[in-house]
Design a protein around this motif. Sequence first.
Motif, PDB file in Angstrom:
ATOM      1  N   PRO A  31       0.811  -1.232   0.000  1.00 49.96           N
ATOM      2  CA  PRO A  31       0.000   0.000   0.000  1.00 49.96           C
ATOM      3  C   PRO A  31       0.844   1.283   0.000  1.00 49.96           C
ATOM      4  CG  PRO A  31      -0.014  -1.015   2.162  1.00 49.96           C
ATOM      5  CD  PRO A  31       0.746  -1.942   1.271  1.00 49.96           C
ATOM      6  N   THR A  34      -1.154   4.901   0.053  1.00 53.20           N
ATOM      7  CA  THR A  34      -1.640   5.330   1.360  1.00 53.20           C
ATOM      8  C   THR A  34      -0.473   5.765   2.233  1.00 53.20           C
ATOM      9  OG1 THR A  34      -3.479   3.771   1.206  1.00 53.20           O
ATOM     10  CG2 THR A  34      -2.994   4.641   3.380  1.00 53.20           C
ATOM     11  N   SER A  75      -8.049   4.107   5.392  1.00 54.19           N
ATOM     12  CA  SER A  75      -7.344   3.383   4.329  1.00 54.19           C
ATOM     13  C   SER A  75      -6.114   2.679   4.869  1.00 54.19           C
ATOM     14  CB  SER A  75      -6.920   4.333   3.206  1.00 54.19           C
ATOM     15  OG  SER A  75      -8.041   4.758   2.485  1.00 54.19           O
ATOM     16  N   ASP A  79      -5.581  -1.259   4.550  1.00 54.39           N
ATOM     17  CA  ASP A  79      -4.358  -1.801   3.958  1.00 54.39           C
ATOM     18  C   ASP A  79      -3.654  -2.748   4.921  1.00 54.39           C
ATOM     19  OD1 ASP A  79      -4.785  -0.352   1.639  1.00 54.39           O
ATOM     20  OD2 ASP A  79      -3.461   1.292   2.231  1.00 54.39           O
ATOM     21  N   THR A  82      -5.596  -5.993   4.947  1.00 58.88           N
ATOM     22  CA  THR A  82      -5.359  -6.710   3.697  1.00 58.88           C
ATOM     23  C   THR A  82      -4.020  -7.453   3.746  1.00 58.88           C
ATOM     24  OG1 THR A  82      -6.675  -5.117   2.461  1.00 58.88           O
ATOM     25  CG2 THR A  82      -5.130  -6.454   1.188  1.00 58.88           C
TER      26      THR A  82
END
Length: 134
Positions: A31, A34, A75, A79, A82
Amino acid sequence: MILQVLLFIFGAIGGICRYFIGQELMLNGFPIATLITNLMGAFLLPIWNDRQKERPLLKEVIGVGFFGAFTTFSSAMLDTLTLIIRGQFIALLIYTLITVLGGFLLAYLGTSLTGFSHEQTDEQVIQHEEEADR
């Protein structure tokens, strides 16, 4: 009412900027977009706030509107989740360390560049603001 309209406008601009950075930066599931936007915000927000001491409306609409929409905790957490779900624990460790430590260090650097005395008490800050309002 003008404050809310300006917050809306600058929030939209900040969100659009973050969106385009996200579209341009991809790094094999890491990510990076971000991370970069949050680190940029951590560095630039203290500088912005210091430079706008005499203009509280502008300080607020850009600080809260633009930077609030440009940087994003939600976010960063998505992330992080994830990376956990994908089992990318080394990437997770790197991302978390850079996000937290890098964000703190960049916020500190941005604050240091403004000449802000870290030993100022809250009373001194309030007194300075009151003097500036006169």
